[in-house]
Motif scaffolding. Structure first.
Motif, PDB file in Angstrom:
ATOM      1  N   LYS A  14       0.835  -1.205   0.000  1.00 23.98           N
ATOM      2  CA  LYS A  14       0.000   0.000   0.000  1.00 23.98           C
ATOM      3  C   LYS A  14       0.866   1.250   0.000  1.00 23.98           C
ATOM      4  O   LYS A  14       0.592   2.215  -0.721  1.00 23.98           O
ATOM      5  N   LYS A  18       1.190   4.136  -2.935  1.00 26.21           N
ATOM      6  CA  LYS A  18       0.987   5.557  -2.630  1.00 26.21           C
ATOM      7  C   LYS A  18       2.185   6.382  -3.089  1.00 26.21           C
ATOM      8  O   LYS A  18       2.021   7.467  -3.666  1.00 26.21           O
ATOM      9  N   ASN A  22       2.108   9.351  -5.863  1.00 25.41           N
ATOM     10  CA  ASN A  22       2.599  10.695  -5.553  1.00 25.41           C
ATOM     11  C   ASN A  22       3.717  11.102  -6.506  1.00 25.41           C
ATOM     12  O   ASN A  22       3.814  12.271  -6.901  1.00 25.41           O
TER      13      ASN A  22
END
Length: 234
Positions: A14, A18, A22
């Motif tokens: 996870k 992320k 980003n």
């Protein structure tokens, strides 16, 4: 704790997703800023390049620049087509818009005394990924009559730790709307004599002093070139 065959937990996967999301967002923003300057902002805040005129796209660099105004980010960002992460003071997080800029542009925040190990590690992480850094060693905008404010340490430390060349960038004057500025891009500076050695605080300070001396030379050179052009026009 659930792990897959590679040893990654769900939390690790996870976090990785992320970070990738980003990073892609950051790349889009970086490309947008490049385009925005070339299409719009260059008419309001134009500048002429001196020294190396080709983009520094052949490797990873630490761009070190004097700091006179908010628009100093553009000469550093436009020095290369590759991503550039700016190191800025933590106080910028006190304002909502500043926090948003740090998040979207993946800036690295540091305390004023420069003793931020987390920022140092984050800088090393970006460099290992082949991305560039930009540092304003004065720590804040220079609003005095002095050429430079006292330099804070850090640039030489990161350069030596990661064996990454420093590109000195010197802006001649404070940017003003519709006035052409002059920016000198120097040759990459390496402290290779210090690589792999146990160094003292004095060693790092000596490297920072050498960098400042080089930037002072560039400051006088770019201002002389700019003034020479003015004299020719008269």
């Amino acid at each position: 704790m659930n792990e897959n065959k590679t040893g990654q937990t769900k939390a690790d996967k996870k976090k990785a997703r992320k970070e990738l999301k980003n990073h892609k967002r950051f790349l889009r923003i970086f490309r947008f800023l490049h385009g925005a300057y070339r299409v719009i902002l260059r008419f309001f805040y134009p500048f002429k390049r001196y020294g190396q005129k080709k983009p520094y796209n052949d490797g990873t660099y630490i761009f070190v620049c004097n700091h006179l105004s908010w628009f100093d980010v553009f000469p550093c960002a436009l020095a290369t087509s590759k991503p550039v992460h700016f190191i800025c003071k933590k106080e910028i997080l006190n304002k909502k818009i500043g926090k948003m800029v740090v998040d979207f542009c993946q800036c690295i925040t540091v305390s004023r005394d420069g003793s931020d190990i987390g920022a140092l590690m984050q800088s090393v992480k970006y460099i290992k990924k082949g991305e560039n850094l930009a540092i304003f060693p004065e720590g804040t905008r220079n609003k005095t009559d002095e050429i430079f404010l006292p330099f804070k340490g850090g640039a030489a430390t990161i350069s030596i730790m990661t064996k990454t060349p420093i590109v000195p960038v010197v802006i001649a004057k404070r940017s003003k709307i519709f006035r052409k500025n002059h920016v000198y891009y120097g040759q990459p500076l390496e402290f290779s004599d210090y690589y792999g050695k146990k160094l003292t605080k004095e060693d790092y300070e000596a490297c920072d002093d050498l960098l400042k001396e080089k930037m002072l030379e560039m400051y006088y050179e770019v201002n002389e070139a700019a003034n020479a052009k003015k004299r020719k026009k008269k």
